[in-house]
Scaffold this motif. Structure first.
Motif, PDB file in Angstrom:
ATOM      1  N   SER A  49       4.769   5.298  18.895  1.00 30.19           N
ATOM      2  CA  SER A  49       3.798   6.049  18.095  1.00 30.19           C
ATOM      3  C   SER A  49       3.132   5.120  17.091  1.00 30.19           C
ATOM      4  CB  SER A  49       4.477   7.195  17.337  1.00 30.19           C
ATOM      5  OG  SER A  49       4.982   8.128  18.246  1.00 30.19           O
ATOM      6  N   PRO A  50       1.820   5.262  16.932  1.00 27.50           N
ATOM      7  CA  PRO A  50       1.130   4.391  15.969  1.00 27.50           C
ATOM      8  C   PRO A  50       1.561   4.682  14.535  1.00 27.50           C
ATOM      9  CG  PRO A  50      -0.386   6.004  16.881  1.00 27.50           C
ATOM     10  CD  PRO A  50       0.925   6.185  17.588  1.00 27.50           C
ATOM     11  N   LYS A  51       1.568   3.644  13.740  1.00 33.33           N
ATOM     12  CA  LYS A  51       1.892   3.755  12.309  1.00 33.33           C
ATOM     13  C   LYS A  51       0.739   3.117  11.539  1.00 33.33           C
ATOM     14  CE  LYS A  51       6.858   3.694  13.167  1.00 33.33           C
ATOM     15  NZ  LYS A  51       6.725   3.945  14.563  1.00 33.33           N
ATOM     16  N   PRO A  52      -0.399   3.805  11.453  1.00 32.90           N
ATOM     17  CA  PRO A  52      -1.586   3.188  10.854  1.00 32.90           C
ATOM     18  C   PRO A  52      -1.441   2.853   9.374  1.00 32.90           C
ATOM     19  CG  PRO A  52      -1.994   5.489  11.320  1.00 32.90           C
ATOM     20  CD  PRO A  52      -0.669   5.150  11.932  1.00 32.90           C
ATOM     21  N   TYR A  53      -0.545   3.508   8.664  1.00 35.38           N
ATOM     22  CA  TYR A  53      -0.414   3.204   7.228  1.00 35.38           C
ATOM     23  C   TYR A  53       0.278   1.862   6.985  1.00 35.38           C
ATOM     24  CZ  TYR A  53      -2.463   7.490   5.637  1.00 35.38           C
ATOM     25  OH  TYR A  53      -3.360   8.485   5.363  1.00 35.38           O
ATOM     26  N   THR A  54       0.735   1.223   8.062  1.00 34.71           N
ATOM     27  CA  THR A  54       1.293  -0.124   7.926  1.00 34.71           C
ATOM     28  C   THR A  54       0.202  -1.191   8.003  1.00 34.71           C
ATOM     29  OG1 THR A  54       1.714  -0.387  10.295  1.00 34.71           O
ATOM     30  CG2 THR A  54       3.479   0.621   8.959  1.00 34.71           C
ATOM     31  N   VAL A  55      -1.017  -0.786   8.348  1.00 27.66           N
ATOM     32  CA  VAL A  55      -2.156  -1.706   8.443  1.00 27.66           C
ATOM     33  C   VAL A  55      -2.986  -1.542   7.179  1.00 27.66           C
ATOM     34  CG1 VAL A  55      -4.213  -2.334   9.775  1.00 27.66           C
ATOM     35  CG2 VAL A  55      -2.147  -1.500  10.954  1.00 27.66           C
ATOM     36  N   PRO A  56      -3.026  -2.552   6.311  1.00 33.52           N
ATOM     37  CA  PRO A  56      -3.724  -2.410   5.027  1.00 33.52           C
ATOM     38  C   PRO A  56      -5.176  -1.926   5.159  1.00 33.52           C
ATOM     39  CG  PRO A  56      -2.460  -4.430   5.030  1.00 33.52           C
ATOM     40  CD  PRO A  56      -2.384  -3.863   6.430  1.00 33.52           C
ATOM     41  N   GLU A  57      -5.902  -2.415   6.170  1.00 33.90           N
ATOM     42  CA  GLU A  57      -7.308  -2.012   6.331  1.00 33.90           C
ATOM     43  C   GLU A  57      -7.422  -0.526   6.667  1.00 33.90           C
ATOM     44  OE1 GLU A  57      -6.982  -6.391   7.138  1.00 33.90           O
ATOM     45  OE2 GLU A  57      -5.848  -4.616   7.761  1.00 33.90           O
ATOM     46  N   LEU A  58      -6.525  -0.023   7.495  1.00 35.22           N
ATOM     47  CA  LEU A  58      -6.564   1.404   7.834  1.00 35.22           C
ATOM     48  C   LEU A  58      -6.103   2.253   6.654  1.00 35.22           C
ATOM     49  CD1 LEU A  58      -5.275   1.434  11.513  1.00 35.22           C
ATOM     50  CD2 LEU A  58      -7.609   1.802  10.697  1.00 35.22           C
ATOM     51  N   LYS A  59      -5.077   1.811   5.969  1.00 38.63           N
ATOM     52  CA  LYS A  59      -4.607   2.537   4.783  1.00 38.63           C
ATOM     53  C   LYS A  59      -5.735   2.645   3.760  1.00 38.63           C
ATOM     54  CE  LYS A  59      -0.859   2.633   1.441  1.00 38.63           C
ATOM     55  NZ  LYS A  59       0.368   1.997   0.968  1.00 38.63           N
ATOM     56  N   GLU A  60      -6.460   1.555   3.571  1.00 34.24           N
ATOM     57  CA  GLU A  60      -7.604   1.559   2.648  1.00 34.24           C
ATOM     58  C   GLU A  60      -8.700   2.505   3.133  1.00 34.24           C
ATOM     59  OE1 GLU A  60     -11.177  -1.441   1.376  1.00 34.24           O
ATOM     60  OE2 GLU A  60      -9.212  -2.335   1.722  1.00 34.24           O
ATOM     61  N   TRP A  61      -8.953   2.507   4.464  1.00 34.76           N
ATOM     62  CA  TRP A  61      -9.976   3.393   5.022  1.00 34.76           C
ATOM     63  C   TRP A  61      -9.613   4.853   4.765  1.00 34.76           C
ATOM     64  CZ3 TRP A  61     -14.736   3.886   6.132  1.00 34.76           C
ATOM     65  CH2 TRP A  61     -15.185   4.979   6.870  1.00 34.76           C
ATOM     66  N   TYR A  62      -8.383   5.239   5.068  1.00 34.77           N
ATOM     67  CA  TYR A  62      -7.972   6.633   4.879  1.00 34.77           C
ATOM     68  C   TYR A  62      -8.060   7.030   3.409  1.00 34.77           C
ATOM     69  CZ  TYR A  62      -6.129   6.071   9.615  1.00 34.77           C
ATOM     70  OH  TYR A  62      -5.990   5.812  10.952  1.00 34.77           O
ATOM     71  N   SER A  63      -7.679   6.148   2.538  1.00 34.38           N
ATOM     72  CA  SER A  63      -7.767   6.412   1.099  1.00 34.38           C
ATOM     73  C   SER A  63      -9.220   6.594   0.672  1.00 34.38           C
ATOM     74  CB  SER A  63      -7.116   5.268   0.326  1.00 34.38           C
ATOM     75  OG  SER A  63      -7.225   5.480  -1.052  1.00 34.38           O
ATOM     76  N   SER A  64     -10.093   5.745   1.174  1.00 33.42           N
ATOM     77  CA  SER A  64     -11.514   5.835   0.848  1.00 33.42           C
ATOM     78  C   SER A  64     -12.113   7.139   1.364  1.00 33.42           C
ATOM     79  CB  SER A  64     -12.260   4.640   1.451  1.00 33.42           C
ATOM     80  OG  SER A  64     -13.642   4.746   1.229  1.00 33.42           O
TER      81      SER A  64
END
Length: 183
Positions: A49-64
């Motif tokens: 299963s993907p864990k996108p919150y481990t990728v800083p760029e994706l975590k930043e995207w979701y936060s934005s």
């Protein structure tokens, strides 16, 4: 005609986060080779299963996205995909939960349907962001899916055409939670 202006990767990132009301992305690639996604994509191919919150760029995207939506802004994308989807497109779909949880509206359209309605080949083969119906940020890719160039276009005629394509794509696509193989 107002010429396009090349954007560095930093300027590209800033541009897609700076909008007042709406951000819309049209995705046309069969796959993307973004270095920060490679480990997660490889894990997906192994059945993890993907864990996108481990990728800083994706975590930043979701936060934005979450912050934009909190401010009353709209973030939406239509993905034109194969039927059946490529491995990478299946991977993208596996990330929908996080995009939607952040507040992004995800929609899908098959490539065949995009041709039937006249979106393709008219809209070209580049992805783009339409921001506030006043700016177009175009992303160019090589055949393997590497993003090789970013451009900012503010020419009113080009932006207006992108609005037409956006409306066509949204009208004929289905939301991620509603999608079927023929969407």
């Amino acid at each position: 005609m107002i010429p396009a202006r090349s954007l560095t990767n930093t300027e590209f990132g800033e541009a897609i986060h700076q909008f007042s009301h709406t951000a819309f992305r049209l995705e046309l690639q069969r796959s993307y080779l973004e270095p920060e996604e490679a480990p997660m994509f490889e894990a997906f191919l192994r059945g993890e299963s993907p864990k996108p919150y481990t990728v800083p760029e994706l975590k930043e995207w979701y936060s934005s996205v979450r912050e934009h939506v909190r401010q009353g802004k709209r973030v939406e994308r239509v993905r034109v995909q194969e039927d059946p989807p490529t491995d990478y497109q299946r991977f993208e779909r596996s990330l929908d939960y996080w995009n939607q949880t952040a507040g992004e509206m995800m929609r899908y359209l098959t490539r065949e349907r995009a041709h039937e309605i006249g979106l393709l080949p008219a809209a070209g083969n580049t992805d783009w962001w339409l921001l506030d119906s006043s700016k177009l940020v175009v992303m160019h890719f090589d055949d393997e899916g590497h993003r090789i160039k970013n451009e900012l276009i503010i020419d009113p005629e080009v932006v207006t055409q992108a609005e037409v394509w956006r409306d066509l794509a949204v009208h004929h696509s289905v939301r991620s939670s509603d999608r079927t193989a023929t969407a």
